[in-house]
Design a protein around this motif. Structure first.
Motif, PDB file in Angstrom:
ATOM      1  N   PHE B 228       0.809  -1.215   0.000  1.00 16.18           N
ATOM      2  CA  PHE B 228       0.000   0.000   0.000  1.00 16.18           C
ATOM      3  C   PHE B 228       0.843   1.266   0.000  1.00 16.18           C
ATOM      4  O   PHE B 228       0.591   2.144  -0.831  1.00 16.18           O
ATOM      5  N   VAL B 232       0.761   3.781  -3.286  1.00 13.58           N
ATOM      6  CA  VAL B 232       0.331   5.161  -3.096  1.00 13.58           C
ATOM      7  C   VAL B 232       1.448   6.108  -3.487  1.00 13.58           C
ATOM      8  O   VAL B 232       1.227   7.142  -4.116  1.00 13.58           O
ATOM      9  N   ILE B 236      -1.346   5.244  -7.417  1.00 13.12           N
ATOM     10  CA  ILE B 236      -2.110   4.006  -7.457  1.00 13.12           C
ATOM     11  C   ILE B 236      -2.152   3.179  -8.744  1.00 13.12           C
ATOM     12  O   ILE B 236      -1.943   1.994  -8.688  1.00 13.12           O
ATOM     13  N   LEU B 267       7.579   0.133  10.451  1.00 15.08           N
ATOM     14  CA  LEU B 267       6.604   1.182  10.674  1.00 15.08           C
ATOM     15  C   LEU B 267       6.739   2.308   9.663  1.00 15.08           C
ATOM     16  O   LEU B 267       5.743   2.900   9.241  1.00 15.08           O
ATOM     17  N   TYR B 270       4.521   2.894   6.592  1.00 13.38           N
ATOM     18  CA  TYR B 270       3.153   3.344   6.839  1.00 13.38           C
ATOM     19  C   TYR B 270       3.110   4.823   7.200  1.00 13.38           C
ATOM     20  O   TYR B 270       2.186   5.539   6.813  1.00 13.38           O
ATOM     21  N   MET B 271       4.163   5.296   7.919  1.00 13.72           N
ATOM     22  CA  MET B 271       4.235   6.732   8.166  1.00 13.72           C
ATOM     23  C   MET B 271       4.368   7.474   6.846  1.00 13.72           C
ATOM     24  O   MET B 271       3.740   8.516   6.634  1.00 13.72           O
ATOM     25  N   LEU B 273       3.212   6.462   4.054  1.00  9.40           N
ATOM     26  CA  LEU B 273       1.893   6.400   3.404  1.00  9.40           C
ATOM     27  C   LEU B 273       1.010   7.554   3.857  1.00  9.40           C
ATOM     28  O   LEU B 273       0.408   8.269   3.036  1.00  9.40           O
ATOM     29  N   VAL B 274       0.953   7.773   5.187  1.00  7.85           N
ATOM     30  CA  VAL B 274       0.101   8.854   5.693  1.00  7.85           C
ATOM     31  C   VAL B 274       0.613  10.197   5.192  1.00  7.85           C
ATOM     32  O   VAL B 274      -0.174  11.057   4.753  1.00  7.85           O
ATOM     33  N   ILE B 277      -0.363  10.749   1.619  1.00  2.68           N
ATOM     34  CA  ILE B 277      -1.783  11.073   1.467  1.00  2.68           C
ATOM     35  C   ILE B 277      -2.024  12.528   1.857  1.00  2.68           C
ATOM     36  O   ILE B 277      -2.826  13.227   1.242  1.00  2.68           O
ATOM     37  N   VAL B 278      -1.297  13.011   2.883  1.00  3.03           N
ATOM     38  CA  VAL B 278      -1.477  14.402   3.292  1.00  3.03           C
ATOM     39  C   VAL B 278      -0.912  15.344   2.237  1.00  3.03           C
ATOM     40  O   VAL B 278      -1.558  16.321   1.837  1.00  3.03           O
ATOM     41  N   PRO B 281      -1.486  13.167  -2.745  1.00 10.22           N
ATOM     42  CA  PRO B 281      -2.152  11.873  -2.913  1.00 10.22           C
ATOM     43  C   PRO B 281      -2.044  11.295  -4.314  1.00 10.22           C
ATOM     44  O   PRO B 281      -2.324  10.128  -4.506  1.00 10.22           O
TER      45      PRO B 281
END
Lengths: 366, 293
Positions: B228, B232, B236, B267, B270-271, B273-274, B277-278, B281
């Motif tokens: 993911f 991202v 996508i 970890l 995933y950080m 990823l966030v 998105i912020v 995206p």
């Protein structure tokens, strides 16, 4: 004049024994939650019997299970609002549940706050954490929310396991007994009553929320977001509101969970727990509160049956390291149940309940 | 400096593997609009099947490798036929995501039950005699395999989708489903093929990841979820973006281990990823498609 009087004399609820083809004759009848006074009476009696009298006769083990059902049902009602009605999917509710539990435990341990302040505080903290991941992703395509909350699940899990060494770390956090001035909350039974009252209030409030303008907006968003936005519904605000409500309820349930189990272990709040909460929705049926409750009963009993079977095999000593095997078995059954329900019964167990209810309503023509 | 170079080589090799599995993911996403959370399970299936054939049944490495790829291809076909096709017509994102989540749980639990979560050792294709130092890089057999496999898969993918009739019809289907249907492109076969190729790429990734640090059901399904951040980052539905994203995530992961803390290793993607998105995206590809609802 005479006719006017007759309409005024109509009772707020239509006659108790209604015939199958009964139609609504007044606009106000559309607002009634129960179609008949008999339905309302039946509901009150069921609630009193189920939550008031049944716990008094249950033994400790069954009471514990019933307690677990109530806690799961609170989360599931929150998820119904978000997933079932608004159509947004979150994979982080296990983490929010954990945040609620840890907030409650630390507030009680270090600030010794009373019970009725701890519970909403836990929900609020969970909501704030949820907003961190929901605010950026809710503006985008619907597939971004599952991805962002997946990241949130892992981040929160990491914080709980590795960064909270003051709260016991991976060994767990011991929750002190709830203290309240007058109510003796020390016994399991009184704690159960508090949980049950919370659940009933939440069901009542969320049922009213879903019948309101906001609830209709949620349903419109689920059906077609673009069309809903064209009709003047603020999509982002409504989705965010649904997400906030559901993460608040997850945190609240987490706090109640911390009170109930007394020792919370961070590895419990993993991705499987989040999937379990979603499985509740699928088993019960997406988009109905009764489905959420039926689903949580099903999940708790499924978990318990597999756990009991595992305990039995451990006692008989057939398989020495049966612990991981039981977890694997449970995960397999959970996955299988999700897949089978989605393929063969997407409307869930609540459809059986609805069918039975309909049968009673239409009797003798059912 | 040598350490830095070596780490970057490790990162690029790992990233190429992430890129390969991300290609499989995007294939499914583009053909059926479905986020495949069972990717980790498929990766684990390939790795453990290869392990069982080569270590338990003592087959020669090459035969075991070929049989694993064929079996994974079959697994993709079976999953598509029995599990995805019944829900495909519903166009319901919640059902799509939850069914793959259920599938992921099933695959992961079966693998961790059969192989009991202990660490195993996979045989390597290229003997260690081939590993050599070169400009301060230390090429081990793993790096050689990962780099050749990554570049080979990219080339094959390119040729398959540019020239073969099947690949062209798959591209057409991803572009516009309704038009493709009216033009007589067989929908069922396209869907089945996309799942089968995806499972094949997953098996390849699984075997190579298993060679790198031993197959374990938990770490392989975690590797499946790292898709993911990769996709991202790449925006996508672009393949090139996914490969670049994979390399970036791979470098991030390898550099964080020695320089910060090994716990952060799992970890940080995933950080990232966030953060993506912020901030942006659309990822690298800059595709406007992300706003389409």
């Amino acid at each position: 004049m005479r006719q006017m009087k007759e309409t005024e004399k109509l009772k707020p609820f239509p006659p108790a024994f209604h015939s199958p083809g009964r139609l609504k004759t007044r606009y106000e009848e559309g607002f009634n939650r129960f179609r008949t006074a008999r339905g309302r009476r039946f509901m009150v009696i069921t609630v009193i019997c189920l939550f008031g009298l049944l716990p008094l006769v249950l033994n400790d083990y069954m009471l514990h299970l019933f307690h677990a059902v109530c806690i799961y049902a609170i989360v599931a009602v929150g998820l119904t609002i978000m997933t079932g009605y608004t159509g947004q999917l979150s994979l982080a509710h296990g983490a929010f549940f954990g945040i609620g539990a840890y907030t409650a435990a630390s507030l009680v341990t270090w600030a010794s706050l009373p019970f009725f302040l701890v519970i909403p505080a836990a929900g609020t903290v969970a909501t704030l954490f949820g907003a961190l991941f929901a605010i950026p992703s809710l503006r985008l395509k619907p597939i971004f929310l599952p991805m962002a909350t997946l990241a949130g699940q892992f981040i929160v899990e990491y914080i709980l396991v590795h960064r909270l060494s003051f709260a016991g770390g991976s060994k767990g956090f011991v929750m002190p007994k709830p203290v309240l001035v007058d109510l003796g909350l020390e016994t399991k039974l009184s704690l159960f009553y508090v949980t049950a009252i919370c659940l009933l209030i939440i069901i009542w409030l969320s049922d009213n929320l879903l019948r309101s303008k906001t609830g209709r907006a949620f349903r419109a968003l689920r059906q077609n977001e673009r069309a809903a936005a064209a009709m003047g519904i603020d999509a982002y605000r409504h989705k965010l509101f649904a997400f906030a409500v559901s993460s608040f309820l997850a945190g609240l349930a987490g706090a109640l969970f911390a009170y109930a189990v007394e020792t919370i272990v961070p590895t419990f709040f993993n991705l499987t727990l989040s999937i379990e909460f979603l499985a509740i929705m699928i088993i019960g049926g997406l988009g109905s509160i009764s489905g959420a409750i039926i689903g949580s009963v099903a999940i708790v009993f499924l978990k318990e049956i597999i756990g009991v079977a595992g305990a039995f095999s451990m006692n008989s000593n057939i398989h020495a390291g049966a612990g991981p095997a039981i977890i694997s078995l449970y995960e397999f059954v959970l996955g299988l149940v999700i897949v089978l329900f989605i393929i063969f019964k997407p409307e869930g167990l609540a459809s059986f309940y609805r069918k039975i209810k309909q049968g009673f309503n239409r009797w003798p023509f059912s | 400096m040598e350490f830095l170079l070596q780490l970057s080589l490790d990162g690029v090799s790992l990233g190429l593997l992430y890129g390969i599995s991300a290609i499989g993911f995007i294939l499914i996403y583009r053909s059926s609009g479905l986020l495949n959370f069972a990717h980790g399970g498929m990766i684990g299936f390939g790795a453990f099947l290869f392990f069982a054939l080569s270590a338990w049944a003592n087959w020669p490495v090459i035969i075991a490798f070929a049989v694993t790829l064929v079996c994974s291809f079959g697994l993709g076909l079976i999953l598509e036929k029995w599990i995805i096709r019944p829900v495909f017509g519903r166009e319901n994102l919640i059902h799509y995501i939850l069914i793959t989540l259920g599938l992921a749980l099933m695959l992961k639990s079966v693998l961790s039950f059969v192989f009991e979560k202990s660490y195993h050792h996979l045989p390597v294709f290229v003997p260690h005699a081939f590993s050599r130092g070169w400009f301060g890089f230390q090429f081990t057999s793993f790096h050689i395999i990962a780099l050749t496999a990554g570049i080979g898969v990219l080339l094959l993918y390119r040729f398959y989708f540019a020239f073969s009739p099947q690949g062209i019809s798959m591209r057409a289907f991803a572009e516009n489903r309704l038009t493709a249907r009216t033009l007589g492109i067989p929908v069922k076969r396209i869907l089945a093929m996309s799942w089968a190729i995806s499972a094949l790429l997953c098996a390849l990734t699984g075997i190579l990841l298993g060679m790198m640090n031993g197959p374990a059901a938990d770490s392989l399904s975690a590797a499946g979820l790292k898709i993911f951040p990769v996709i991202v980052l790449g925006g996508i539905n672009s393949i090139g973006g996914a490969v670049i994203g994979g390399i970036i995530i791979g470098l991030l992961e390898t550099f964080v281990g020695p320089y910060a803390s090994p716990q952060l290793q799992n970890l940080l993607p995933y950080m990232a990823l966030v953060l993506i998105i912020v901030i942006k995206p659309t990822g690298f590809s800059g595709d406007r498609d992300f706003k389409k609802r």
